[in-house]
Design a protein around this motif. Structure first.
Motif, PDB file in Angstrom:
ATOM      1  N   GLU A  22       5.654  -1.028   8.577  1.00 39.29           N
ATOM      2  CA  GLU A  22       5.355  -2.380   9.070  1.00 39.29           C
ATOM      3  C   GLU A  22       3.864  -2.650   9.136  1.00 39.29           C
ATOM      4  OE1 GLU A  22       7.558  -0.483  11.502  1.00 39.29           O
ATOM      5  OE2 GLU A  22       9.142  -1.925  11.982  1.00 39.29           O
ATOM      6  N   ARG A  23       3.104  -1.674   9.604  1.00 47.28           N
ATOM      7  CA  ARG A  23       1.663  -1.889   9.733  1.00 47.28           C
ATOM      8  C   ARG A  23       1.017  -2.094   8.366  1.00 47.28           C
ATOM      9  NH1 ARG A  23       2.374   3.666  11.027  1.00 47.28           N
ATOM     10  NH2 ARG A  23       1.290   5.108   9.633  1.00 47.28           N
ATOM     11  N   GLU A  24       1.519  -1.415   7.346  1.00 44.76           N
ATOM     12  CA  GLU A  24       0.941  -1.536   6.008  1.00 44.76           C
ATOM     13  C   GLU A  24       1.221  -2.911   5.403  1.00 44.76           C
ATOM     14  OE1 GLU A  24       1.316   3.252   5.144  1.00 44.76           O
ATOM     15  OE2 GLU A  24       2.875   1.891   4.440  1.00 44.76           O
ATOM     16  N   ASP A  29      -1.297  -8.188   3.899  1.00 46.45           N
ATOM     17  CA  ASP A  29      -1.409  -9.619   4.183  1.00 46.45           C
ATOM     18  C   ASP A  29      -2.843 -10.004   4.544  1.00 46.45           C
ATOM     19  OD1 ASP A  29      -0.200 -12.251   4.670  1.00 46.45           O
ATOM     20  OD2 ASP A  29      -0.671 -11.858   6.766  1.00 46.45           O
ATOM     21  N   TRP A  30      -3.550  -9.118   5.241  1.00 42.20           N
ATOM     22  CA  TRP A  30      -4.908  -9.426   5.694  1.00 42.20           C
ATOM     23  C   TRP A  30      -5.962  -9.319   4.597  1.00 42.20           C
ATOM     24  CZ3 TRP A  30      -4.855  -6.231  10.921  1.00 42.20           C
ATOM     25  CH2 TRP A  30      -4.083  -6.942  11.864  1.00 42.20           C
ATOM     26  N   VAL A  31      -5.738  -8.478   3.605  1.00 44.76           N
ATOM     27  CA  VAL A  31      -6.742  -8.231   2.560  1.00 44.76           C
ATOM     28  C   VAL A  31      -6.759  -9.376   1.562  1.00 44.76           C
ATOM     29  CG1 VAL A  31      -7.353  -6.742   0.605  1.00 44.76           C
ATOM     30  CG2 VAL A  31      -6.668  -5.723   2.797  1.00 44.76           C
ATOM     31  N   ALA A  45       0.583   7.277   1.805  1.00 49.26           N
ATOM     32  CA  ALA A  45       0.826   5.832   1.950  1.00 49.26           C
ATOM     33  C   ALA A  45       0.731   5.122   0.596  1.00 49.26           C
ATOM     34  CB  ALA A  45      -0.161   5.220   2.929  1.00 49.26           C
ATOM     35  N   PRO A  46       1.670   4.206   0.305  1.00 43.75           N
ATOM     36  CA  PRO A  46       1.617   3.456  -0.943  1.00 43.75           C
ATOM     37  C   PRO A  46       0.819   2.161  -0.839  1.00 43.75           C
ATOM     38  CG  PRO A  46       3.688   3.020   0.152  1.00 43.75           C
ATOM     39  CD  PRO A  46       2.914   3.969   1.058  1.00 43.75           C
ATOM     40  N   SER A 127      -5.258   0.702  12.823  1.00 45.64           N
ATOM     41  CA  SER A 127      -4.032   0.719  13.634  1.00 45.64           C
ATOM     42  C   SER A 127      -4.076   1.944  14.539  1.00 45.64           C
ATOM     43  CB  SER A 127      -2.775   0.731  12.766  1.00 45.64           C
ATOM     44  OG  SER A 127      -2.568   1.984  12.170  1.00 45.64           O
ATOM     45  N   ILE A 128      -3.542   1.757  15.755  1.00 47.00           N
ATOM     46  CA  ILE A 128      -3.475   2.856  16.732  1.00 47.00           C
ATOM     47  C   ILE A 128      -2.115   2.803  17.440  1.00 47.00           C
ATOM     48  CG2 ILE A 128      -5.971   2.934  17.195  1.00 47.00           C
ATOM     49  CD1 ILE A 128      -5.214   1.453  19.898  1.00 47.00           C
ATOM     50  N   PRO A 129      -1.655   3.940  17.955  1.00 45.11           N
ATOM     51  CA  PRO A 129      -0.497   3.913  18.851  1.00 45.11           C
ATOM     52  C   PRO A 129      -0.935   3.415  20.228  1.00 45.11           C
ATOM     53  CG  PRO A 129      -1.283   6.164  18.596  1.00 45.11           C
ATOM     54  CD  PRO A 129      -2.121   5.302  17.684  1.00 45.11           C
TER      55      PRO A 129
END
Length: 212
Positions: A22-24, A29-31, A45-46, A127-129
């Motif tokens: 989800e975070r990816e 979306d932001w880039v 990570a892909p 991103s962080i927990p």
């Protein structure tokens, strides 16, 4: 005992993940289209592959493990090996975005690390927990146990922030939060409570940060 990162990836499986987390999806979306993007500690990570295919970005991955980087390279992702905890670590290029996905909590001195890379990018995607997540609060109240800090090695998580703590921390480092969203957390049916109360119901929090 020395933490063998190549062995870590052998245990987890040497293959690029097929699906985005989800975070990816938020990161992509932001880039902006056609940007130069570096993912530090990219692992399996892909997200770089997707940025390259979806938004025609110039991407690069970095990790301490040459073994996992070889999997990125199979998909024509340029990479370089780096030990971000080393005193000699530095970036040689300029980027529009540097992605730090679930990374800062693993560093003893993340302030020092950000000081080394902030002049090499316009934006940080972090991103962080969230240590104030309601489930962690409940476990601490009922079981008297803090949330899981490690799985494979006791040095995995060494820094902890709630969402509110992290906002203050970024401000103290003179970094400007442009966007902030919880990528997951508590929901009741279609209602995503983590969109309304990030500090209580957000599990992983993502930040688009402008470097001043």
């Amino acid at each position: 005992k020395f933490f063998d990162y190549d062995e870590y990836w052998r245990l987890r499986g040497l293959k690029l993940r097929r699906h985005l987390r989800e975070r990816e999806e938020l990161f992509i979306d932001w880039v902006k289209e056609g940007s130069k993007v570096l993912d530090i500690a990219c692992g399996d990570a892909p997200v770089l592959l997707e940025l390259k295919q979806q938004k025609n970005c110039q991407v690069e991955g970095s990790d301490i493990s040459p073994l996992i980087l070889s999997e990125q390279e199979k998909h024509n992702i340029p990479t370089f090996v780096s030990n971000i905890s080393s005193e000699d670590f530095k970036l040689e290029k300029q980027y529009d975005y540097v992605i730090l996905s679930e990374l800062l909590e693993h560093l003893v001195h993340p302030e020092k690390f950000l000081g080394k890379i902030r002049h090499n990018t316009k934006y940080l995607i972090i991103s962080i927990p969230n240590s104030a997540f309601y489930r962690y609060r409940t476990d601490f109240l009922v079981r008297g146990r803090f949330f899981t800090q490690w799985v494979h090695h006791p040095s995995e998580h060494v820094r902890f922030w709630s969402h509110i703590d992290f906002l203050d921390w970024l401000k103290a480092l003179d970094l400007e939060v442009v966007k902030c969203e919880a990528s997951n957390g508590l929901r009741i049916g279609p209602i995503k409570l983590f969109n309304f109360w990030k500090n209580l119901f957000g599990h992983q929090i993502c930040y688009l940060v402008k470097v001043k």
